[in-house]
Design a protein around this motif. Structure first.
Motif, mmCIF file in Angstrom:
data_model
loop_
_atom_site.group_PDB
_atom_site.id
_atom_site.type_symbol
_atom_site.label_atom_id
_atom_site.label_comp_id
_atom_site.label_asym_id
_atom_site.label_seq_id
_atom_site.Cartn_x
_atom_site.Cartn_y
_atom_site.Cartn_z
ATOM 1 N N ASP A 1 1.047 -1.277 0.160
ATOM 2 C CA ASP A 1 0.116 0.251 -0.246
ATOM 3 C C ASP A 1 1.117 0.777 -0.041
ATOM 4 N N ALA A 2 0.389 2.139 -0.642
ATOM 5 C CA ALA A 2 1.578 3.278 -0.507
ATOM 6 C C ALA A 2 0.403 4.310 0.470
ATOM 7 N N PHE A 3 2.132 4.986 1.397
ATOM 8 C CA PHE A 3 1.427 5.843 2.125
ATOM 9 C C PHE A 3 1.458 7.126 2.389
ATOM 10 N N ILE B 1 -1.770 18.578 8.100
ATOM 11 C CA ILE B 1 -1.211 17.573 6.889
ATOM 12 C C ILE B 1 -1.162 16.390 7.720
ATOM 13 N N SER B 2 -1.715 15.098 7.096
ATOM 14 C CA SER B 2 -1.200 14.029 7.685
ATOM 15 C C SER B 2 -0.302 13.002 6.877
ATOM 16 N N TRP B 3 -0.097 11.980 7.029
ATOM 17 C CA TRP B 3 0.814 11.037 6.054
ATOM 18 C C TRP B 3 0.033 9.730 6.207
ATOM 19 N N GLN B 4 -1.040 9.108 5.417
ATOM 20 C CA GLN B 4 -2.517 7.461 5.702
ATOM 21 C C GLN B 4 -1.773 6.061 3.967
ATOM 22 N N PRO B 5 -2.500 5.529 5.157
ATOM 23 C CA PRO B 5 -2.153 4.654 4.137
ATOM 24 C C PRO B 5 -3.445 5.098 2.556
#
Length: 156
Positions: free
Chosen positions: A25-27, A101-105
């Motif tokens: 999965d991309a993060f 901003i947040s990093w998410q799968p």
């Protein structure tokens, strides 16, 4: 801006455990959109106007992944840590509400992105996460063995 590819950081004795790669999965970095559908917070930000950053705790796996992403970029983002949590769902909710901003799968946010409530906050600045399952070789539990066989068939 590149994409980091991360291998599972789990080191199990191969004489005692077996692993099965289930997928990837991309993060990705995400932000709430503005009225025009563009990110409210766009990477890399600037020193004059740093981006509000919804961070994973430093000790969490995903927090370490974000740090690896930063190390792999030639240009460092300008971020101001605004909120911290160890669960992606909390950070996604804060991002959706416009707090930063947040990093998410990507699989976790694809429906929210499709609905227009989140957008990518920059090209690159991402990683590919591998998804693995592990089991003990010596576990005789029939339910576990059936589940494992089912996973093996689905992966093939």
């Amino acid at each position: 801006m590149g994409t980091a590819i991360l291998k599972p950081p789990i080191f199990l004795d191969p004489d005692k455990f077996i692993g099965l790669r289930l997928g990837a999965d991309a993060f990705i970095p995400v932000s709430a959109p503005d009225a025009d559908g563009k990110p409210l917070f766009q990477l890399p930000g600037s020193s004059v106007n740093p981006i509000l950053y919804l961070a994973y705790t430093a000790t969490s796996f995903l927090g370490r992944v974000v740090e690896i992403i930063f190390r792999g970029e030639s240009q460092q983002p300008h971020l101001k840590r605004f909120y911290e949590a160890d669960m992606a769902m909390h950070l996604m909710r804060m991002a959706r509400e416009g707090y930063g901003i947040s990093w998410q799968p990507e699989l976790a946010v694809e429906e929210v992105i499709a609905a227009g409530r989140l957008v990518r906050a920059g090209e690159g600045w991402s990683a590919e996460l591998e998804i693995w399952s592990f089991r003990s070789i010596s576990n005789p539990n029939q339910t576990i063995l059936e589940l494992w066989r089912s996973l093996e068939n689905d992966v093939r």
